[in-house]
Design an enzyme around this catalytic site. Structure first.
Site, PDB file in Angstrom:
ATOM      1  N   ARG A   1       0.783  -1.225   0.000  1.00 51.92           N
ATOM      2  CA  ARG A   1       0.000   0.000   0.000  1.00 51.92           C
ATOM      3  C   ARG A   1       0.815   1.275   0.000  1.00 51.92           C
ATOM      4  O   ARG A   1       0.604   2.150  -0.806  1.00 51.92           O
ATOM      5  CB  ARG A   1      -0.931   0.001   1.223  1.00 51.92           C
ATOM      6  CG  ARG A   1      -1.811   1.234   1.289  1.00 51.92           C
ATOM      7  CD  ARG A   1      -2.821   1.121   2.404  1.00 51.92           C
ATOM      8  NE  ARG A   1      -2.189   1.072   3.690  1.00 51.92           N
ATOM      9  CZ  ARG A   1      -2.791   0.603   4.785  1.00 51.92           C
ATOM     10  NH1 ARG A   1      -3.998   0.106   4.689  1.00 51.92           N
ATOM     11  NH2 ARG A   1      -2.174   0.614   5.940  1.00 51.92           N
ATOM     12  N   HIS A  59      -9.047  -4.705  -6.322  1.00 50.33           N
ATOM     13  CA  HIS A  59      -8.761  -3.960  -5.087  1.00 50.33           C
ATOM     14  C   HIS A  59      -9.963  -4.026  -4.152  1.00 50.33           C
ATOM     15  O   HIS A  59     -10.760  -3.073  -4.085  1.00 50.33           O
ATOM     16  CB  HIS A  59      -8.441  -2.508  -5.446  1.00 50.33           C
ATOM     17  CG  HIS A  59      -7.670  -1.773  -4.379  1.00 50.33           C
ATOM     18  ND1 HIS A  59      -6.367  -2.048  -4.079  1.00 50.33           N
ATOM     19  CD2 HIS A  59      -8.043  -0.770  -3.547  1.00 50.33           C
ATOM     20  CE1 HIS A  59      -5.953  -1.240  -3.119  1.00 50.33           C
ATOM     21  NE2 HIS A  59      -6.954  -0.465  -2.772  1.00 50.33           N
ATOM     22  N   TYR A  76     -20.173  12.215 -10.323  1.00 47.35           N
ATOM     23  CA  TYR A  76     -20.208  13.442 -11.130  1.00 47.35           C
ATOM     24  C   TYR A  76     -18.985  13.582 -12.029  1.00 47.35           C
ATOM     25  O   TYR A  76     -19.080  14.145 -13.111  1.00 47.35           O
ATOM     26  CB  TYR A  76     -20.296  14.667 -10.217  1.00 47.35           C
ATOM     27  CG  TYR A  76     -21.539  14.703  -9.359  1.00 47.35           C
ATOM     28  CD1 TYR A  76     -22.804  14.733  -9.937  1.00 47.35           C
ATOM     29  CD2 TYR A  76     -21.450  14.706  -7.974  1.00 47.35           C
ATOM     30  CE1 TYR A  76     -23.941  14.762  -9.160  1.00 47.35           C
ATOM     31  CE2 TYR A  76     -22.585  14.734  -7.180  1.00 47.35           C
ATOM     32  CZ  TYR A  76     -23.830  14.760  -7.782  1.00 47.35           C
ATOM     33  OH  TYR A  76     -24.964  14.784  -6.998  1.00 47.35           O
TER      34      TYR A  76
END
Length: 803
Positions: A65, A115, A159
């Site tokens: 990570r 993921h 959006y």
């Protein structure tokens, strides 16, 4: 667990890397792991299990990570986002570029296939890769609101829209050419690349930031043209000097520009060790206005600094808030406020779409010095700040390590060389297969009638063709599937042309695989071609400048610093005050009154050898009883201040301990910006610090020339001041007076004419005696001797220079 253990264990296969929750490096332990009960059959104790589980967790955070890979510069979630978008057909293709799709669709595919974590982890990483103020070369072309450098967040993923940027092609275009290894995803349903075949070292181009377990990374971004030149130089000349390498790659190139003012030696040291800190300041222009007026306009900011933050800092300077537990502004706050208001009238943010950064700063008047205004703002705001460098990343060996700039480039070059070899081998296999097929077709065209006859009359045409023409199974299959129109005479010419091209390509590929020099030339040509296409001008100026120092203008005036025995301090204007007129709280009394100036420093000496410093200008006025010194310093638990001195930075003091050791040091040597002070006098166990003595000061009428040391048993020794050492960094010093087993040094004073010895006589009554030059001369000797027995009639406790 230490870093070395983590690095060794990272080489092992099977480390869990799929349950780390957020790319924002917020470490959370795995919920599924349950410790075994004590006495379980595996015989492992709870401590052993906890150690093993935490090590696995740490490795997962480090490798899965938080840290980028030296090969492609990507963290796992970034790599998965890019690969998913490439698989979705969102690659940039010039006029035929794919239309952007909703970010939510990309995030959904990333989570579902590769993921399995929270959607915010993937979306936050996607947003960052689309921000041109976060990455020097954004890998995602975002449509919609993707946030601002002022800290405004991006719009929701439903959006915004996204597609891959043009430069992302350098990471993905060779992904299907056998260049990198693939591994199963979390459930084995799909395969994902372990690395991306980066054609340039994106670890340096876009940098990275992250916090793992036991380690962190802070890699700044760099200019593509400079990184490419440095890589080419290292490929051509592996032993190129560090100086030549840094001449090609002089330093970071931040997305928002800025001005690196650190010396080239500091930059070189940071790159050679892989860790360091650089000073970066904003860039601005002075705009002339009507009637002689002018204004300062900031156009570029240091990394991680926003216009909003700068405005908030300036507002805090001009209108400071009360500190916790205080009823009024401190003297320092008032002085700083007056300093800023003397040069600054106002500030406003005019940033917009055309000017991402435009902070307008108006001076107090047209007569205000521009240098004074900029110096004040740079010293007290983030317009000048530090940028850390920590080149920690996952190396080619799969282990995390802090690397130098040379090591980063060398490992990427090794990775790129292996990538080109694998790509060439993959392509060579396809070329040889095509040549093999075309040779079979060529044979068919030469014997077309026989081939047709065999196919028409044979029950097993494939075997018959293989036996009659000595064809391989692959060639026979191709012949049986060939279309009739491909048997035309014109097709034979095309086959000849294609065979010639393929054999030429075969020769080139074999030369690359067999000749290291050819491989290097190909690598250099590709790097230079990519640099020519994507390079741009440097944005960050690198030019050494003097760092701004936070200074508050103080009017140089005479003051008397009054210190009580219980540590209350105040400053009275002027000199010549009668100590009898000083008033203190009940049970308190005068420790000392120091005639000095407002630009001087008050030193407080702790019993543990730590020295604390407070500017005289920061002390409260003479109204009332003053303030306790603890309001200005931070004492250690159980610590106490024993002695005080106030004077100029150039004043020289004699410092000594009850063990009989001492040395000389200037007031300026003991000044510290930290409220916790600094350890300056080394004390052995059971020793205490004696009262400091002024040995010399600028403008002093009669400087000291000798030292008088007195023990608690009444032994006295005088010697020349020149026998002592000046120790600017403190320490234990030299032996002043040789002491008996139970004897202790009462004190030592530097003098010119006389000294005053104070102590306690019979009945606890305070006594003192003044020794003149004649008496002092009788105890003359060499430093470190036992001295002579003095007849004081009391037990000496302190020695002072007689003024």
């Amino acid at each position: 667990m230490n870093t070395d253990q983590a690095a060794q264990a990272l080489g092992a296969e099977g480390a869990p890397v799929f349950w780390a929750e957020s790319e924002r490096d917020a470490a959370k332990p795995p919920a599924a792991a349950q410790p075994p009960r004590v006495g379980d059959g595996d015989g492992s104790s709870l401590a052993a299990y906890a150690q093993r589980a935490y090590l696995e967790y740490a490795l997962s955070v480090v490798k899965g990570r938080a840290l980028p890979d030296v090969a492609d510069g990507q963290k796992p979630v970034q790599r998965r986002i890019l690969y998913t978008m490439e698989q979705m057909g969102l690659a940039y293709g010039g006029n035929t570029a794919a239309k952007p799709v909703k970010s939510a669709r990309v995030v959904g595919d990333v989570l579902g296939k590769y993921h399995p974590h929270g959607d915010s982890a993937a979306y936050d990483a996607l947003v960052r890769m689309a921000q041109d103020f976060s990455q020097r070369y954004p890998l995602i072309d975002g449509q919609g609101n993707f946030g601002s450098r002022d800290g405004d967040g991006a719009a929701a993923m439903r959006y915004t829209e996204a597609r891959l940027s043009k430069i992302a092609r350098l990471l993905l275009q060779e992904i299907d050419q056998g260049t990198v290894d693939f591994s199963p995803n979390y459930d084995g349903a799909f395969e994902e690349p372990s690395q991306l075949p980066a054609r340039l070292p994106f670890t340096l181009l876009n940098g990275a930031s992250g916090i793992a377990v036991g380690m962190a990374t802070e890699i700044p971004s760099h200019n593509l043209r400079e990184v490419a030149d440095a890589a080419v130089a290292l490929i051509k000349t592996p032993d190129v000097s560090d100086e030549a390498l840094l001449a090609l790659l002089p330093g970071p190139d931040f997305p928002g520009g800025g001005h690196i003012i650190s010396a080239s030696s500091e930059i070189a040291a940071a790159y050679q060790s892989g860790r360091g800190s650089l000073k970066v300041r904003a860039r601005w222009v002075m705009e002339e206005l009507a009637r002689g007026q002018w204004q300062m306009v900031v156009t570029e900011l240091p990394p991680n600094v926003s216009a909003r933050r700068v405005l908030e800092e300036i507002e805090e300077l001009m209108n400071p808030k009360l500190k916790a537990g205080k009823k009024s502004l401190t003297q320092e706050q008032l002085q700083l406020k007056a300093t800023v208001q003397a040069v600054l009238d106002g500030v406003r943010d005019e940033s917009n779409k055309d000017a991402p950064v435009r902070i307008v700063i108006e001076p107090k008047s047209s007569r205000t010095s521009a240098q004074e205004l900029t110096g004040t703002l740079l010293a007290h705001t983030s317009l000048e700040s530090s940028c850390s460098i920590n080149l920690t990343m996952i190396g080619l060996d799969g282990k995390p390590a802090q690397k130098s700039l040379r090591q980063v480039l060398q490992e990427w070059i090794a990775f790129r060389q292996r990538t080109i070899e694998r790509r060439s081998q993959h392509r060579l296999g396809k070329v040889l297969d095509r040549i093999h097929v075309l040779e079979g077709r060529q044979l068919v065209l030469l014997n077309i009638d026989e081939v047709i006859a065999i196919i028409r009359h044979s029950d097993e045409p494939k075997g018959a063709l293989m036996a009659h023409f000595a064809l391989t199974e692959r060639q026979a299959e191709d012949i049986l599937e060939i279309r009739l129109r491909q048997l035309a005479r014109l097709e034979a010419i095309k086959i000849e042309q294609e065979l010639a091209e393929l054999r030429a390509e075969q020769a080139r590929l074999e030369d690359v695989l067999a000749n290291p020099a050819s491989l290097k030339r190909l690598m250099v040509r590709e790097i230079e071609a990519d640099a020519k296409e994507f390079a741009d001008a440097r944005r960050t100026l690198i030019q050494e400048e003097k760092r701004s120092v936070a200074e508050i203008k103080i009017i140089d005036e005479p003051v008397t610093v009054v210190v009580s025995r219980k540590g209350w301090v105040r400053a009275r204007s002027g000199h010549g005050h009668d100590p009898q007129g000083f008033h203190f709280k009940a049970g308190d009394a005068l420790y000392g009154a120091f005639e000095c100036r407002t630009v001087d420093v008050l030193l407080a000496f702790g019993g543990n050898g730590r020295v604390y410093s407070v500017p005289v200008a920061a002390l409260p006025g003479a109204r009332g009883d003053g303030q306790p010194l603890t309001a200005f310093i931070e004492l250690e638990p159980g610590g106490a201040v024993q002695h005080y001195f106030a004077g100029p930075a150039e004043a020289q003091l004699l410092l000594c301990s009850s063990g009989g050791y001492g040395f000389l040091a200037k007031v300026g040597d003991m000044v510290s910006r930290q409220k916790a002070g600094k350890v300056f006098v080394t004390l052995a166990e059971g020793e205490s610090l004696c009262a400091p003595s002024l040995a010399g000061s600028p403008g002093q009428a009669e400087p000291a020339s000798s030292v008088c040391a007195v023990s608690t048993a009444g032994r006295i020794l005088t010697f020349a001041l020149t026998e002592l050492k000046h120790q600017p960094k403190g320490g234990r010093g030299l032996l002043l007076l040789s002491l008996e087993a139970q004897d202790r040094l009462a004190g030592a004073a530097a003098y010119a004419r006389s000294v005053r010895i104070a102590g306690v006589g019979r009945g606890g009554k305070e006594r003192e005696e003044t020794l003149e030059l004649r008496s002092l001369a009788n105890a003359q000797g060499k430093r470190g001797q036992k001295g002579k027995k003095g007849d004081f009639g009391f037990k000496p406790a302190q020695v002072h220079r007689q003024v």
